[in-house]
Design an enzyme around this catalytic site. Structure first.
Site, PDB file in Angstrom:
ATOM      1  N   CYS A 103       1.258  -1.274   0.026  1.00  0.00           N
ATOM      2  CA  CYS A 103       0.628  -0.300  -0.224  1.00  0.00           C
ATOM      3  C   CYS A 103       1.080   1.304   0.054  1.00  0.00           C
ATOM      4  O   CYS A 103       1.916   1.557   0.535  1.00  0.00           O
ATOM      5  CB  CYS A 103      -1.006   0.075   1.438  1.00  0.00           C
ATOM      6  N   GLN A 104       0.299   1.961  -0.764  1.00  0.00           N
ATOM      7  CA  GLN A 104       0.699   3.375  -0.467  1.00  0.00           C
ATOM      8  C   GLN A 104       1.347   4.145   1.009  1.00  0.00           C
ATOM      9  O   GLN A 104       2.594   4.819   1.246  1.00  0.00           O
ATOM     10  CB  GLN A 104       0.040   4.823  -1.140  1.00  0.00           C
TER      11      GLN A 104
END
Length: 138
Positions: A51-52
């Site tokens: 995930c960013q």
């Protein structure tokens, strides 16, 4: 309410929203309603890789059902994980495993996310299935 019913309800809610700005606002509002995860649960073990933003998911298995608790340091990812928790939490491992993620395509979420956010969404869904598989063995 079954997982499929929850998914259908979400699809119908999204259909009433006119544009993606409203849809993003709706997702962000879901995140604001999500009960924050205890700081002690924001561990490397609970962190979803890929995930960013940082997204944590904690899980509890009781009375044959899986309960998910989550949080994120980003407002959009927090809304996305809140959406998933709302659909899958409180169901049996078999119900979760037997479900699909077609509703994500139906609401068009993945196509409006940046590639890194779409990857994060995919990782969130994988983690939910992974926990269900793990608890199905019990």
């Amino acid at each position: 309410m079954t997982i499929k019913e929850k998914q259908q309800e979400l699809v119908e809610e999204f259909a009433f929203l006119d544009d993606w700005e409203q849809k993003y606002e709706y997702i962000i509002d879901l995140g604001k309603e999500l009960k924050p995860l205890e700081e002690t649960k924001k561990t490397e073990e609970n962190l979803i890789k890929g995930c960013q933003s940082k997204v944590w998911i904690d899980v509890e298995y009781r009375e044959g059902k899986v309960f998910f608790y989550a949080d994120s340091d980003g407002i959009l990812p927090k809304g996305i994980i809140a959406l998933l928790v709302g659909i899958y939490s409180g169901h049996t491992p078999k119900e979760i495993i037997d479900s699909d993620f077609e509703f994500i395509k139906e609401i068009g979420l993945q196509e409006f996310l940046s590639p890194t956010r779409a990857n994060g969404l995919m990782e969130m869904t994988k983690q939910i299935k992974f926990y269900a598989l793990a608890f199905q063995m019990k």
